[in-house]
Design a protein around this motif. Structure first.
Motif, PDB file in Angstrom:
ATOM      1  N   ASP A 137       0.840  -1.186   0.000  1.00  0.00           N
ATOM      2  CA  ASP A 137       0.000   0.000   0.000  1.00  0.00           C
ATOM      3  C   ASP A 137       0.873   1.233   0.000  1.00  0.00           C
ATOM      4  OD1 ASP A 137      -2.176   1.538   2.471  1.00  0.00           O
ATOM      5  OD2 ASP A 137      -1.840   1.967   0.348  1.00  0.00           O
ATOM      6  N   ILE A 138       1.172   1.697  -1.141  1.00  0.00           N
ATOM      7  CA  ILE A 138       1.980   2.906  -1.176  1.00  0.00           C
ATOM      8  C   ILE A 138       1.171   4.050  -1.733  1.00  0.00           C
ATOM      9  CG2 ILE A 138       4.283   1.972  -1.215  1.00  0.00           C
ATOM     10  CD1 ILE A 138       4.119   1.755  -4.158  1.00  0.00           C
ATOM     11  N   ALA A 139      -0.117   3.957  -1.524  1.00  0.00           N
ATOM     12  CA  ALA A 139      -0.957   5.058  -1.954  1.00  0.00           C
ATOM     13  C   ALA A 139      -0.559   6.327  -1.225  1.00  0.00           C
ATOM     14  CB  ALA A 139      -2.419   4.739  -1.681  1.00  0.00           C
ATOM     15  N   SER A 140      -0.223   6.141   0.012  1.00  0.00           N
ATOM     16  CA  SER A 140       0.217   7.321   0.738  1.00  0.00           C
ATOM     17  C   SER A 140       1.648   7.608   0.350  1.00  0.00           C
ATOM     18  CB  SER A 140       0.101   7.078   2.238  1.00  0.00           C
ATOM     19  OG  SER A 140       1.368   6.941   2.798  1.00  0.00           O
ATOM     20  N   SER A 141       1.846   8.729  -0.271  1.00  0.00           N
ATOM     21  CA  SER A 141       3.180   9.040  -0.750  1.00  0.00           C
ATOM     22  C   SER A 141       3.747  10.168   0.058  1.00  0.00           C
ATOM     23  CB  SER A 141       3.099   9.444  -2.217  1.00  0.00           C
ATOM     24  OG  SER A 141       2.323  10.624  -2.308  1.00  0.00           O
ATOM     25  N   GLY A 142       3.408  10.121   1.313  1.00  0.00           N
ATOM     26  CA  GLY A 142       3.765  11.261   2.131  1.00  0.00           C
ATOM     27  C   GLY A 142       5.255  11.431   2.284  1.00  0.00           C
ATOM     28  N   VAL A 143       5.617  12.651   2.427  1.00  0.00           N
ATOM     29  CA  VAL A 143       7.010  12.948   2.721  1.00  0.00           C
ATOM     30  C   VAL A 143       7.017  13.881   3.916  1.00  0.00           C
ATOM     31  CG1 VAL A 143       7.022  14.885   1.109  1.00  0.00           C
ATOM     32  CG2 VAL A 143       9.166  13.837   1.796  1.00  0.00           C
ATOM     33  N   LYS A 144       8.008  13.732   4.699  1.00  0.00           N
ATOM     34  CA  LYS A 144       8.080  14.572   5.889  1.00  0.00           C
ATOM     35  C   LYS A 144       8.222  16.031   5.479  1.00  0.00           C
ATOM     36  CE  LYS A 144      10.631  14.994  10.214  1.00  0.00           C
ATOM     37  NZ  LYS A 144      11.485  16.177  10.120  1.00  0.00           N
ATOM     38  N   PRO A 145       7.408  16.852   6.034  1.00  0.00           N
ATOM     39  CA  PRO A 145       7.488  18.257   5.623  1.00  0.00           C
ATOM     40  C   PRO A 145       8.810  18.886   6.044  1.00  0.00           C
ATOM     41  CG  PRO A 145       5.729  17.899   7.244  1.00  0.00           C
ATOM     42  CD  PRO A 145       6.364  16.583   7.005  1.00  0.00           C
ATOM     43  N   LEU A 146       9.185  19.861   5.275  1.00  0.00           N
ATOM     44  CA  LEU A 146      10.458  20.520   5.531  1.00  0.00           C
ATOM     45  C   LEU A 146      10.368  21.277   6.847  1.00  0.00           C
ATOM     46  CD1 LEU A 146      12.845  20.347   3.687  1.00  0.00           C
ATOM     47  CD2 LEU A 146      12.224  22.546   2.708  1.00  0.00           C
ATOM     48  N   PRO A 147      11.280  21.052   7.727  1.00  0.00           N
ATOM     49  CA  PRO A 147      11.158  21.698   9.031  1.00  0.00           C
ATOM     50  C   PRO A 147      11.573  23.171   9.001  1.00  0.00           C
ATOM     51  CG  PRO A 147      13.063  20.259   8.972  1.00  0.00           C
ATOM     52  CD  PRO A 147      12.428  20.163   7.637  1.00  0.00           C
ATOM     53  N   GLU A 148      11.249  23.823  10.079  1.00  0.00           N
ATOM     54  CA  GLU A 148      11.632  25.211  10.219  1.00  0.00           C
ATOM     55  C   GLU A 148      13.133  25.333  10.424  1.00  0.00           C
ATOM     56  OE1 GLU A 148       9.272  27.851  10.658  1.00  0.00           O
ATOM     57  OE2 GLU A 148       7.852  26.376   9.896  1.00  0.00           O
ATOM     58  N   TYR A 149      13.578  26.541  10.284  1.00  0.00           N
ATOM     59  CA  TYR A 149      14.999  26.784  10.537  1.00  0.00           C
ATOM     60  C   TYR A 149      15.356  26.420  11.978  1.00  0.00           C
ATOM     61  CZ  TYR A 149      19.435  29.193  10.979  1.00  0.00           C
ATOM     62  OH  TYR A 149      20.753  29.480  11.207  1.00  0.00           O
ATOM     63  N   SER A 150      14.463  26.721  12.861  1.00  0.00           N
ATOM     64  CA  SER A 150      14.778  26.480  14.273  1.00  0.00           C
ATOM     65  C   SER A 150      14.800  24.998  14.607  1.00  0.00           C
ATOM     66  CB  SER A 150      13.774  27.198  15.172  1.00  0.00           C
ATOM     67  OG  SER A 150      12.465  26.933  14.692  1.00  0.00           O
ATOM     68  N   THR A 151      13.954  24.260  13.936  1.00  0.00           N
ATOM     69  CA  THR A 151      13.933  22.833  14.229  1.00  0.00           C
ATOM     70  C   THR A 151      15.134  22.130  13.619  1.00  0.00           C
ATOM     71  OG1 THR A 151      11.589  23.060  13.788  1.00  0.00           O
ATOM     72  CG2 THR A 151      12.392  20.847  14.305  1.00  0.00           C
ATOM     73  N   GLY A 152      15.404  22.491  12.412  1.00  0.00           N
ATOM     74  CA  GLY A 152      16.565  21.892  11.771  1.00  0.00           C
ATOM     75  C   GLY A 152      16.258  20.545  11.149  1.00  0.00           C
ATOM     76  N   LEU A 153      17.175  20.102  10.361  1.00  0.00           N
ATOM     77  CA  LEU A 153      16.992  18.850   9.648  1.00  0.00           C
ATOM     78  C   LEU A 153      17.492  17.677  10.472  1.00  0.00           C
ATOM     79  CD1 LEU A 153      18.326  19.992   6.176  1.00  0.00           C
ATOM     80  CD2 LEU A 153      15.955  19.504   6.734  1.00  0.00           C
ATOM     81  N   THR A 154      16.846  16.555  10.238  1.00  0.00           N
ATOM     82  CA  THR A 154      17.276  15.335  10.907  1.00  0.00           C
ATOM     83  C   THR A 154      17.860  14.390   9.870  1.00  0.00           C
ATOM     84  OG1 THR A 154      15.265  15.611  12.165  1.00  0.00           O
ATOM     85  CG2 THR A 154      16.541  13.636  12.596  1.00  0.00           C
ATOM     86  N   VAL A 155      18.931  13.781  10.249  1.00  0.00           N
ATOM     87  CA  VAL A 155      19.577  12.845   9.338  1.00  0.00           C
ATOM     88  C   VAL A 155      19.578  11.463   9.968  1.00  0.00           C
ATOM     89  CG1 VAL A 155      21.708  12.261   8.134  1.00  0.00           C
ATOM     90  CG2 VAL A 155      21.091  14.653   8.476  1.00  0.00           C
TER      91      VAL A 155
END
Lengths: 446, 116
Positions: free
Chosen positions: A288-306
């Motif tokens: 079931d890959i109907a949901s093609s969600g992607v994590k929304p781009l975070p704010e500058y303050s939150t920062g990216l997660t790797v």
């Protein structure tokens, strides 16, 4: 149908022997129902138990795993020193908890009341219907195998909705198939007796902690008791059992506890499940890959997660920039199963306070053990440098490609979230059938 | 990979590195298919430090994937088949010779200190 042919020491034929015997004695297998559970139950009860529900039989086969605790959704088993969490298979249709409810078939009806003995087989109906694990058994069980193959692969007689299949994939490195089976039996038995925990105690004794009692049972005794549950003709088997087998069993457990997985020095075990041709459509339909969600781009303050997979000593980490598109990287989690590599990584990057990255974690973890919920919505970036050994082209390289245990596709074989994930010995082969299946699904001709 | 298939919130970017042999492997085919199904646009590269002027030849395969936000990858299927191959010395800064990195020993220096 691909399966490993391996050398099994003589002792391992005992179960095959018993199965052969059982098959012969109770020649007609109930239509659509064939399982180790059946056979064992036949053996124990000396008659086919009519209360046995053929729709619900599945067998989980696993390596010697030590059970720690059960709650409604998780079972934690300790393999060696590694706790492995199993997520309980949920029946999507009924919502019931397959694992813990009435799908335990008590095979110890003839038991003399010894709390630790009995045989019960774990049932995961959905697991079967989704995964239809392939029967892969050593050649010494040829008769059994033939029977089951007939059942599984003969479309006319076999309705895979109602069926049991599972058998087990056995690694050639495993000394004895029967070890696995018996230990499985032990564990199942223990589970149904509300054993709270089980601990392997210097490899020769199992500590069983039940609700109010704690007893110690030597493994050989367990085996002996289990064997007693077989029909009278099993006396010969008993003697065969005692013939050095117990000692080997103990050694085997020891070996498994301390065995290492190649370079990683970890006790991880893997298993491959294979869908039969018949199950493929169901397997594919459940994608079931109907949901093609992607994590929304975070704010500058939150920062990216790797999320860093196969982090090794940190080569990939070095290449990570501090900002992407103006958003800083604030959290890096690195996974690697190799302790030594992790130490080096830690030394290089001083986890928890490196550069300007406040949150940094290094986890010793096999990718296989990650569940969807572990990673869903967690990271913006995945980096990986998977093991290259399956693909190297130098002389003497094995070039196992996807067949290698370490390959990426390894993780594709895992069931979906909420299904049982478990492992077997590290040298387990990756079935050619499965890769063909996957590739077929993807549209490649195989 | 099954993680990717089943996640609701996938990572926006995926970066993968592996050896040259990975490029033709079945695993990669499967992985690319998974990525395509999940909606990633990808670019593939075959790079070596030589193209950056570093005197080392170490061909490695790189895959970058960026989520398109759509159900299936919106980029052309070409992307899934094209590998930008950067062979040493082609279209790149010329590789330095390793001599540039090594101090040249004059005969005189050696005579003075034979153990250098």
């Amino acid at each position: 149908m691909h399966h490993r042919v391996a050398d099994f020491p003589q002792a391992c034929s005992f179960l095959g022997w018993s199965l052969h015997f059982l098959l012969m004695q109770f020649g007609s297998i109930v239509r659509g129902v064939l399982s180790i559970a059946d056979l064992l139950q036949i053996g124990i009860n000396n008659a086919f138990d009519r209360s046995f529900d053929p729709d619900k039989v599945t067998i989980v086969v696993c390596e010697p795993l030590l059970l720690q605790g059960i709650d409604n959704s998780h079972v934690t088993l300790t393999v060696g020193t590694e706790p492995v969490e199993f997520i309980v298979n949920h029946d999507r249709t009924s919502g019931c908890n397959d694992f813990l409810e009435s799908r335990w078939y008590n095979l110890r009806s003839n038991c003399n009341g010894h709390a630790s003995i009995g045989m019960r087989v774990v049932l995961f109906k959905d697991f079967v219907s989704k995964w239809g694990m392939e029967l892969t058994i050593p050649p010494s069980y040829s008769m059994f195998k033939t029977k089951v193959y007939e059942m599984i692969y003969n479309d006319d007689e076999y309705d895979d909705d109602d069926n049991i299949n599972i058998v087990w994939n056995v690694a050639p490195a495993v000394q004895s198939t029967v070890d696995i089976t018996l230990l499985l039996i032990i564990i199942n038995a223990l589970l149904q007796t509300q054993i709270i925990s089980l601990r392997l105690h210097d490899s020769n004794i199992i500590d069983l902690h039940m609700t109010n009692t704690a007893i110690q049972v030597p493994i050989p005794q367990l085996l002996g008791d289990i064997l007693d549950q077989f029909s009278a003709h099993s006396y010969a088997l008993s003697s065969e059992l005692s013939n050095n087998f117990i000692q080997r069993m103990v050694e085997y457990i020891n070996k498994k506890i301390i065995s290492s997985r190649g370079m990683s020095n970890s006790n991880h075990l893997f298993m491959k499940n294979v869908c039969s041709d018949k199950k493929r459509s169901r397997y594919l339909a459940s994608f079931d890959i109907a949901s093609s969600g992607v994590k929304p781009l975070p704010e500058y303050s939150t920062g990216l997660t790797v999320l860093e997979f196969f982090s090794g000593i940190g080569g990939m980490r070095l290449s990570l920039p501090s900002h992407i598109n103006g958003i800083p990287i604030t959290s890096i989690t690195a996974y690697d199963c190799n302790d030594i590599a992790n130490q080096i990584y830690h030394h290089n990057f001083h986890i928890n306070h490196i550069d300007n990255i406040p949150k940094s974690a290094l986890k010793r973890m096999l990718i296989d053990y990650l569940s969807v919920s572990d990673v869903d919505g967690v990271a913006d970036i995945w980096t990986m440098s998977p093991p290259c050994q399956p693909y190297t082209t130098t002389r003497n390289s094995k070039q196992l490609d996807e067949k290698d245990n370490r390959s990426l596709t390894h993780s594709l074989t895992h069931p979906f979230t909420h299904s049982l994930t478990y492992s077997l010995t590290h040298s387990l082969t990756y079935s050619l059938t499965h890769s063909s299946l996957i590739l077929d699904r993807m549209g490649y001709s195989t | 990979m099954y993680l990717l298939l089943n996640m609701k919130m996938r990572p926006r970017w995926i970066f993968l590195e592996n050896v040259q042999g990975f490029c033709e492997s079945n695993t990669l085919k499967i992985f690319k298919e998974v990525l395509r199904l999940c909606g990633y646009n990808i670019k593939q590269y075959m790079l070596s430090p030589g193209i950056l002027g570093i005197p080392n030849r170490r061909m490695r395969y790189y895959l970058t994937a960026c989520h398109s936000g759509a159900g299936e990858a919106v980029g052309g299927s070409d992307d899934y088949n094209t590998v930008y191959n950067a062979i040493d010395g082609e279209g790149s800064r010329s590789a330095c010779k390793i001599q540039n990195y090594i101090e040249e020993l004059s005969v005189l220096t050696l005579l003075r200190n034979p153990f250098l």
